[in-house]
Design a protein around this motif. Structure first.
Motif, PDB file in Angstrom:
ATOM      1  N   THR A   2       1.315 -11.342 -10.642  1.00 31.44           N
ATOM      2  CA  THR A   2       1.688 -10.179  -9.830  1.00 31.44           C
ATOM      3  C   THR A   2       2.406  -9.156 -10.703  1.00 31.44           C
ATOM      4  O   THR A   2       3.049  -9.523 -11.698  1.00 31.44           O
ATOM      5  N   PRO A   3       2.318  -7.863 -10.353  1.00 33.80           N
ATOM      6  CA  PRO A   3       3.000  -6.835 -11.154  1.00 33.80           C
ATOM      7  C   PRO A   3       4.508  -7.032 -11.131  1.00 33.80           C
ATOM      8  O   PRO A   3       5.082  -7.409 -10.114  1.00 33.80           O
ATOM      9  N   LYS A   4       5.140  -6.754 -12.270  1.00 33.82           N
ATOM     10  CA  LYS A   4       6.596  -6.891 -12.334  1.00 33.82           C
ATOM     11  C   LYS A   4       7.291  -5.554 -12.593  1.00 33.82           C
ATOM     12  O   LYS A   4       8.511  -5.501 -12.728  1.00 33.82           O
ATOM     13  N   ASN A   5       6.531  -4.460 -12.656  1.00 34.82           N
ATOM     14  CA  ASN A   5       7.121  -3.151 -12.923  1.00 34.82           C
ATOM     15  C   ASN A   5       7.949  -2.655 -11.746  1.00 34.82           C
ATOM     16  O   ASN A   5       7.579  -2.856 -10.590  1.00 34.82           O
ATOM     17  N   LEU A  22      -1.074   6.356  -2.817  1.00 28.43           N
ATOM     18  CA  LEU A  22      -0.441   5.498  -3.818  1.00 28.43           C
ATOM     19  C   LEU A  22       0.544   4.537  -3.172  1.00 28.43           C
ATOM     20  O   LEU A  22       0.624   3.358  -3.546  1.00 28.43           O
ATOM     21  N   LEU A  23       1.283   5.025  -2.168  1.00 22.55           N
ATOM     22  CA  LEU A  23       2.266   4.189  -1.497  1.00 22.55           C
ATOM     23  C   LEU A  23       1.605   3.065  -0.711  1.00 22.55           C
ATOM     24  O   LEU A  23       2.206   1.993  -0.518  1.00 22.55           O
ATOM     25  N   ASN A  24       0.371   3.268  -0.261  1.00 23.29           N
ATOM     26  CA  ASN A  24      -0.361   2.188   0.408  1.00 23.29           C
ATOM     27  C   ASN A  24      -0.529   0.979  -0.503  1.00 23.29           C
ATOM     28  O   ASN A  24      -0.591  -0.162  -0.041  1.00 23.29           O
ATOM     29  N   LYS A  60       6.134  -1.359  -2.462  1.00 20.80           N
ATOM     30  CA  LYS A  60       7.508  -1.743  -2.771  1.00 20.80           C
ATOM     31  C   LYS A  60       8.183  -0.739  -3.704  1.00 20.80           C
ATOM     32  O   LYS A  60       9.309  -0.974  -4.150  1.00 20.80           O
ATOM     33  N   SER A  61       7.525   0.347  -3.988  1.00 23.04           N
ATOM     34  CA  SER A  61       8.064   1.305  -4.948  1.00 23.04           C
ATOM     35  C   SER A  61       9.206   2.119  -4.359  1.00 23.04           C
ATOM     36  O   SER A  61       9.343   2.255  -3.143  1.00 23.04           O
ATOM     37  N   GLU A  62      10.033   2.669  -5.242  1.00 21.82           N
ATOM     38  CA  GLU A  62      10.978   3.699  -4.857  1.00 21.82           C
ATOM     39  C   GLU A  62      10.239   5.041  -4.852  1.00 21.82           C
ATOM     40  O   GLU A  62       9.142   5.155  -5.404  1.00 21.82           O
TER      41      GLU A  62
END
Length: 219
Positions: free
Chosen positions: A69-72, A90-92, A96-98
């Motif tokens: 899974t991505p860890k960024n 992109l948010l879809n 979990k992004s800020e």
């Protein structure tokens, strides 16, 4: 700058780009916004392949499995107002992004062919060591994106920078190449040849903000 031009390979993305360009479809603003959102999803999926991954243990009802899974730590930043549908796409995928938002617009000076980029509203988390994704559907002159990038500098130095755009012009792409770090990545669905004397992409599609949200008064 590393350029990832998705139009170099045929995919369903071509259909969404064709529809946002088509004057017979553009009068449906809801469809225009949805197509920009879908373009954002596809570009986000391709971008995700460049992220760093880590192995995690996942427990299912029947067993345990190891998965990558991505860890960024991702921060999505869009330029208001045209960038909102692209941001949503992109948010879809990076749910979990800020998030960061900035208003960068063209302020015309003595004539319609002369303008400066004005940055006003800005809301942004700490960017230190994170993956910054700058989203703007139209990469015309590139000046708005560079102004945005510079406005974000006080918020910390990101570890990675990605630019996401639906349609760009070669002059704008070259401007980014000359003004952003070499390890920046550009993810774009189509690159057109030129700009007109008002700085609009040709053939392009017109004003993405107006098509998505309605015409605005100039001031």
């Amino acid at each position: 700058m590393h350029i990832h031009n998705l139009s170099e390979q045929n995919s369903i993305l071509n259909q969404f780009i064709a529809e946002i360009r088509d004057v017979s479809v553009q009068n449906d603003s809801m469809r225009f916004r949805r197509n920009i959102e879908r373009i954002g999803e596809i570009l986000g999926y391709e971008l995700s392949k460049a992220l760093e991954f880590e192995t995690r243990s996942i427990t299912t009802p029947l067993a345990t499995i190891m998965t990558e899974t991505p860890k960024n730590d991702v921060v999505l930043c869009s330029i208001l107002r045209a960038g909102v549908p692209l941001h949503n796409g992109l948010l879809n995928y990076f749910d979990k992004s800020e998030n960061a938002f900035i208003s960068a617009y063209r302020h015309h000076l003595d004539n319609p062919e002369s303008f400066e980029i004005v940055v006003e509203y800005l809301a942004c988390p700490d960017l230190t060591g994170k993956t910054l994704i700058l989203a703007d559907p139209m990469l015309a002159t590139g000046q708005s994106l560079i102004a945005t990038y510079k406005a974000l500098e006080p918020f910390g130095k990101p570890k990675h920078v990605h630019i996401v755009a639906a349609i760009g012009a070669e002059p704008g792409v070259n401007y980014l190449k000359n003004n952003l770090p070499e390890d920046t990545n550009l993810w774009i669905a189509a690159i057109d040849k030129s700009l007109n004397n008002k700085g609009y992409i040709v053939p392009g599609l017109g004003d993405a903000g107006d098509l998505a949200f309605g015409a605005k008064l100039q001031h």
